[in-house]
Scaffold this motif. Structure first.
Motif, mmCIF file in Angstrom:
data_model
loop_
_atom_site.group_PDB
_atom_site.id
_atom_site.type_symbol
_atom_site.label_atom_id
_atom_site.label_comp_id
_atom_site.label_asym_id
_atom_site.label_seq_id
_atom_site.Cartn_x
_atom_site.Cartn_y
_atom_site.Cartn_z
ATOM 1 N N GLY A 199 0.809 -1.208 0.000
ATOM 2 C CA GLY A 199 0.000 0.000 0.000
ATOM 3 C C GLY A 199 0.845 1.261 0.000
ATOM 4 O O GLY A 199 1.992 1.271 0.464
ATOM 5 N N TRP A 200 0.271 2.339 -0.525
ATOM 6 C CA TRP A 200 0.937 3.640 -0.569
ATOM 7 C C TRP A 200 -0.081 4.654 -0.082
ATOM 8 O O TRP A 200 -0.827 5.253 -0.846
ATOM 9 C CB TRP A 200 1.399 3.932 -2.000
ATOM 10 C CG TRP A 200 2.275 5.129 -2.138
ATOM 11 C CD1 TRP A 200 2.623 6.032 -1.167
ATOM 12 C CD2 TRP A 200 2.935 5.570 -3.334
ATOM 13 N NE1 TRP A 200 3.445 7.003 -1.679
ATOM 14 C CE2 TRP A 200 3.659 6.739 -3.002
ATOM 15 C CE3 TRP A 200 2.968 5.091 -4.633
ATOM 16 C CZ2 TRP A 200 4.403 7.438 -3.948
ATOM 17 C CZ3 TRP A 200 3.708 5.789 -5.576
ATOM 18 C CH2 TRP A 200 4.430 6.939 -5.234
ATOM 19 N N ALA A 201 -0.125 4.816 1.232
ATOM 20 C CA ALA A 201 -1.191 5.597 1.861
ATOM 21 C C ALA A 201 -1.193 7.055 1.411
ATOM 22 O O ALA A 201 -2.254 7.675 1.296
ATOM 23 C CB ALA A 201 -1.060 5.526 3.374
ATOM 24 N N GLU A 202 -0.017 7.628 1.165
ATOM 25 C CA GLU A 202 0.055 9.050 0.827
ATOM 26 C C GLU A 202 -0.724 9.401 -0.432
ATOM 27 O O GLU A 202 -1.179 10.540 -0.594
ATOM 28 C CB GLU A 202 1.523 9.487 0.653
ATOM 29 C CG GLU A 202 2.294 9.614 1.948
ATOM 30 C CD GLU A 202 3.013 8.340 2.350
ATOM 31 O OE1 GLU A 202 3.864 8.395 3.236
ATOM 32 O OE2 GLU A 202 2.711 7.272 1.762
ATOM 33 N N ILE A 203 -0.877 8.444 -1.342
ATOM 34 C CA ILE A 203 -1.637 8.726 -2.566
ATOM 35 C C ILE A 203 -2.834 7.773 -2.720
ATOM 36 O O ILE A 203 -3.287 7.504 -3.822
ATOM 37 C CB ILE A 203 -0.744 8.703 -3.818
ATOM 38 C CG1 ILE A 203 -0.072 7.346 -4.026
ATOM 39 C CG2 ILE A 203 0.304 9.797 -3.761
ATOM 40 C CD1 ILE A 203 0.659 7.257 -5.350
ATOM 41 N N ASN A 204 -3.296 7.263 -1.588
ATOM 42 C CA ASN A 204 -4.559 6.522 -1.545
ATOM 43 C C ASN A 204 -4.538 5.210 -2.331
ATOM 44 O O ASN A 204 -5.547 4.801 -2.905
ATOM 45 C CB ASN A 204 -5.707 7.408 -2.066
ATOM 46 C CG ASN A 204 -7.067 6.898 -1.663
ATOM 47 O OD1 ASN A 204 -7.280 6.475 -0.538
ATOM 48 N ND2 ASN A 204 -8.006 6.930 -2.602
ATOM 49 N N GLU A 265 -1.874 16.272 -10.865
ATOM 50 C CA GLU A 265 -1.502 17.214 -9.813
ATOM 51 C C GLU A 265 -1.853 16.598 -8.466
ATOM 52 O O GLU A 265 -2.988 16.663 -8.006
ATOM 53 C CB GLU A 265 -2.252 18.532 -10.008
ATOM 54 C CG GLU A 265 -1.859 19.615 -9.016
ATOM 55 C CD GLU A 265 -0.373 19.919 -9.052
ATOM 56 O OE1 GLU A 265 0.290 19.652 -8.026
ATOM 57 O OE2 GLU A 265 0.108 20.409 -10.099
ATOM 58 N N TRP A 266 -0.848 15.988 -7.831
ATOM 59 C CA TRP A 266 -1.118 15.215 -6.626
ATOM 60 C C TRP A 266 -1.565 16.075 -5.450
ATOM 61 O O TRP A 266 -2.384 15.651 -4.636
ATOM 62 C CB TRP A 266 0.101 14.381 -6.236
ATOM 63 C CG TRP A 266 0.226 13.145 -7.062
ATOM 64 C CD1 TRP A 266 1.184 12.863 -7.986
ATOM 65 C CD2 TRP A 266 -0.667 12.019 -7.053
ATOM 66 N NE1 TRP A 266 0.937 11.629 -8.557
ATOM 67 C CE2 TRP A 266 -0.180 11.091 -8.005
ATOM 68 C CE3 TRP A 266 -1.826 11.717 -6.352
ATOM 69 C CZ2 TRP A 266 -0.813 9.884 -8.259
ATOM 70 C CZ3 TRP A 266 -2.455 10.504 -6.602
ATOM 71 C CH2 TRP A 266 -1.949 9.601 -7.541
ATOM 72 N N SER A 267 -1.049 17.292 -5.343
ATOM 73 C CA SER A 267 -1.474 18.148 -4.231
ATOM 74 C C SER A 267 -2.958 18.466 -4.334
ATOM 75 O O SER A 267 -3.674 18.519 -3.318
ATOM 76 C CB SER A 267 -0.661 19.437 -4.221
ATOM 77 O OG SER A 267 -0.820 20.156 -5.442
ATOM 78 N N LEU A 268 -3.446 18.640 -5.563
ATOM 79 C CA LEU A 268 -4.871 18.892 -5.769
ATOM 80 C C LEU A 268 -5.685 17.638 -5.451
ATOM 81 O O LEU A 268 -6.769 17.720 -4.851
ATOM 82 C CB LEU A 268 -5.119 19.332 -7.207
ATOM 83 C CG LEU A 268 -6.560 19.729 -7.571
ATOM 84 C CD1 LEU A 268 -6.993 20.935 -6.749
ATOM 85 C CD2 LEU A 268 -6.663 20.022 -9.069
ATOM 86 N N GLU A 269 -5.169 16.486 -5.840
ATOM 87 C CA GLU A 269 -5.865 15.233 -5.564
ATOM 88 C C GLU A 269 -6.002 14.989 -4.062
ATOM 89 O O GLU A 269 -7.032 14.536 -3.585
ATOM 90 C CB GLU A 269 -5.115 14.062 -6.209
ATOM 91 C CG GLU A 269 -5.457 13.828 -7.662
ATOM 92 C CD GLU A 269 -6.927 13.542 -7.863
ATOM 93 O OE1 GLU A 269 -7.398 12.468 -7.445
ATOM 94 O OE2 GLU A 269 -7.625 14.400 -8.415
ATOM 95 N N GLN A 276 -10.004 11.859 -8.744
ATOM 96 C CA GLN A 276 -9.618 11.700 -10.146
ATOM 97 C C GLN A 276 -8.377 10.817 -10.327
ATOM 98 O O GLN A 276 -7.750 10.865 -11.386
ATOM 99 C CB GLN A 276 -9.346 13.086 -10.770
ATOM 100 C CG GLN A 276 -10.511 14.057 -10.665
ATOM 101 C CD GLN A 276 -11.746 13.575 -11.388
ATOM 102 O OE1 GLN A 276 -11.650 12.971 -12.465
ATOM 103 N NE2 GLN A 276 -12.921 13.825 -10.811
ATOM 104 N N SER A 277 -8.030 10.039 -9.323
ATOM 105 C CA SER A 277 -6.787 9.266 -9.434
ATOM 106 C C SER A 277 -6.962 7.786 -9.102
ATOM 107 O O SER A 277 -5.978 7.093 -8.863
ATOM 108 C CB SER A 277 -5.720 9.872 -8.509
ATOM 109 O OG SER A 277 -6.169 9.873 -7.164
ATOM 110 N N LYS A 278 -8.183 7.292 -9.104
ATOM 111 C CA LYS A 278 -8.394 5.880 -8.818
ATOM 112 C C LYS A 278 -7.842 5.030 -9.954
ATOM 113 O O LYS A 278 -8.234 5.181 -11.109
ATOM 114 C CB LYS A 278 -9.881 5.589 -8.611
ATOM 115 C CG LYS A 278 -10.464 6.220 -7.352
ATOM 116 C CD LYS A 278 -11.920 5.840 -7.178
ATOM 117 C CE LYS A 278 -12.485 6.439 -5.897
ATOM 118 N NZ LYS A 278 -13.920 6.094 -5.718
ATOM 119 N N LEU A 279 -6.958 4.125 -9.631
ATOM 120 C CA LEU A 279 -6.291 3.319 -10.658
ATOM 121 C C LEU A 279 -7.266 2.443 -11.428
ATOM 122 O O LEU A 279 -7.119 2.233 -12.635
ATOM 123 C CB LEU A 279 -5.216 2.454 -10.005
ATOM 124 C CG LEU A 279 -4.068 3.221 -9.322
ATOM 125 C CD1 LEU A 279 -3.193 2.266 -8.536
ATOM 126 C CD2 LEU A 279 -3.249 3.980 -10.343
#
Length: 475
Positions: A199-204, A265-269, A276-279
């Motif tokens: 897992g990579w919690a910082e980016i969900n 834009e990860w800060s916006l996510e 907008q970033s669900k794999l």
């Protein structure tokens, strides 16, 4: 007559025979059994009062006999373990070699009698160290008593450190061993599975098993012919020039390179809750592009799991599993200095050969889902650490000031998505089967033949493309 009792600390079934002829003594015999499911060791998470420091339990099992003694053959890419350790095969690894990386390694990890101790030197980006240490802790729960005592240094950044050019010539010293998430042909760095598998919690992003399952399920909801007949990529363009260069291939009204490319834009996510970033939502196109960042990118496995044909911009850096993949079998090769034209040709070829393109996409996804299942990730770690540990010429010791790590000290104080990922990826019991059987090393000339085969296929693709553009120019 007698009774049986399971010694939970060792995983051994103890048979206590009733005394005979009035004797006051009982006969106790210990024997390893293939334990039935009802007798299988189940790990529990024992968290102490939050006001007290969390400590590691003292009764972790020291050994376990699997119910299935048959070892399957490891995937082909496991053979690279021999290559990564080759530099120290004839000399072994001394304490002095290990210490030489202290000035830039992020931490020292020691395994002694199945317990993990870590000496931290400096903080890496986000929680790369925590994720990797957690993975090693879970490995020891999966195969208790199987990992030898060892000491290693780990570097969590992207770029290689132990360059081969620095260890050539008559007066050259032996290279120090250093573990890292990726390697390349110019470095001695030892490649290890990255933190994001847990897992990579910082980016969900959740643990690999549930993530790849969600990607696969969402991808299969769209028939191949109904997928967008373009190539897709979404990522952070700020980390590398090659990604910014890729953005020039975006389809426009003036030039259609057959690619839909988006900056992430990860800060916006983060501020908007990762909407907008669900794999699993990024599998709508027939083709997906993989391009490196500062070095290799963890995005590779998620891209390839999409059941789309992966267009792989030729990587300079390779992680542990990429080295087993073959162009036109698992992916379509793209040249770094010819991205736009290569992408357009690949998409046109795939749209004109839909069955062939679909097979490549499915083969790449199958490699991710089956060849990269977590049992194989753990088995790769097992064989790599076992092989490395055998090379040490000294007995490791607990470093002064080191911290002992275990499931309890890591998961109990964790909060939010970090805790959720840990609980989901936590090994619940020892493995029912032994590690897979490690394939033999490449024989002399065999590795070069394998690499030559991959290069030959890429050259064939280039010849196809040359004919394509020649025909286009005539029209």
């Amino acid at each position: 007559m007698g009774r049986r009792r399971l010694d939970k600390s060792t995983g051994v079934l103890i048979y206590v025979q009733n005394p005979k002829n009035g004797s006051s003594c009982a006969v106790v015999s210990k024997k390893k059994y293939s334990l039935q499911s009802s007798q299988k060791i189940q790990y529990s998470l024992n968290c102490t009062d939050a006001t007290k420091p969390q400590t590691c339990p003292k009764d972790y099992p020291r050994m376990f006999q699997p119910t299935d003694l048959h070892a399957t053959e490891c995937p082909e890419y496991f053979r690279w373990i021999h290559e990564d350790l080759q530099a120290w095969k004839s000399t072994g690894i001394t304490k002095e070699m290990v210490e030489r990386t202290r000035d830039f390694a992020h931490y020292r990890l020691v395994i002694l009698k199945g317990r993990v101790y870590v000496e931290h030197f400096r903080k890496p980006y986000q929680t790369r160290d925590v994720g990797t240490i957690w993975g090693i802790v879970q490995l020891l729960r999966l195969y208790p008593g199987k990992i030898p005592d060892l000491e290693l240094m780990f570097y969590c950044n992207d770029q290689p450190m132990i360059m081969k050019n620095d260890y050539q010539g008559p007066n050259a010293t032996l290279p120090p061993p250093l573990f890292r998430f990726c390697g390349n042909q110019s470095a001695f760095d030892i490649t290890f599975p990255d933190w994001s598998f847990w897992g990579w919690a910082e980016i969900n992003i959740g643990p690999w098993e549930s993530t790849v399952r969600a990607i696969r399920q969402n991808s299969e909801r769209i028939e191949w012919n109904n997928k967008v007949p373009y190539a897709y990529w979404k990522g952070n363009t700020g980390v590398a020039a090659t990604r910014r260069d890729l953005m020039k291939c975006n389809a426009t009204s003036g030039q259609d390179w057959k690619a839909h490319l988006y900056h992430q834009e990860w800060s916006l996510e983060v501020s908007q809750g990762f909407k907008q970033s669900k794999l699993e939502d990024q599998c709508t196109h027939r083709y997906k592009i993989y391009v490196e960042g500062e070095a290799w990118s963890v995005s590779e496995k998620y891209i390839m799991a999409c059941n789309s044909m992966t267009l792989m911009v030729k990587p300079e850096f390779l992680d542990f599993f990429t080295r087993g993949m073959i162009p036109l079998e698992h992916y379509w090769p793209i040249r770094p200095d010819n991205k736009c034209r290569d992408i357009k040709f690949a998409v046109e070829w795939g749209n004109n050969h839909p069955q062939e393109a679909q097979v490549i996409g499915e083969s790449g996804s199958k490699f991710m889902e089956e060849g990269l299942k977590m049992k194989n990730v753990y088995d790769y770690m097992f064989h790599l650490l076992t092989g490395y540990g055998k090379l040490l010429t000294y007995k490791p010791e607990i470093p002064p000031g080191a911290t002992e790590y275990c499931t309890e000290t890591m998961a109990c104080p964790a909060k939010g998505l970090f805790r959720k990922n840990m609980l989901e990826s936590m090994v619940k019991s020892p493995s029912d089967s032994p590690p897979c059987a490690l394939p033999s090393p490449y024989e002399q000339g065999e590795l070069q033949a394998f690499l030559g085969r991959k290069e030959s296929v890429s050259r064939q693709v280039e010849r196809w493309e040359a004919k394509y553009w020649e025909k286009m120019n005539k029209n």
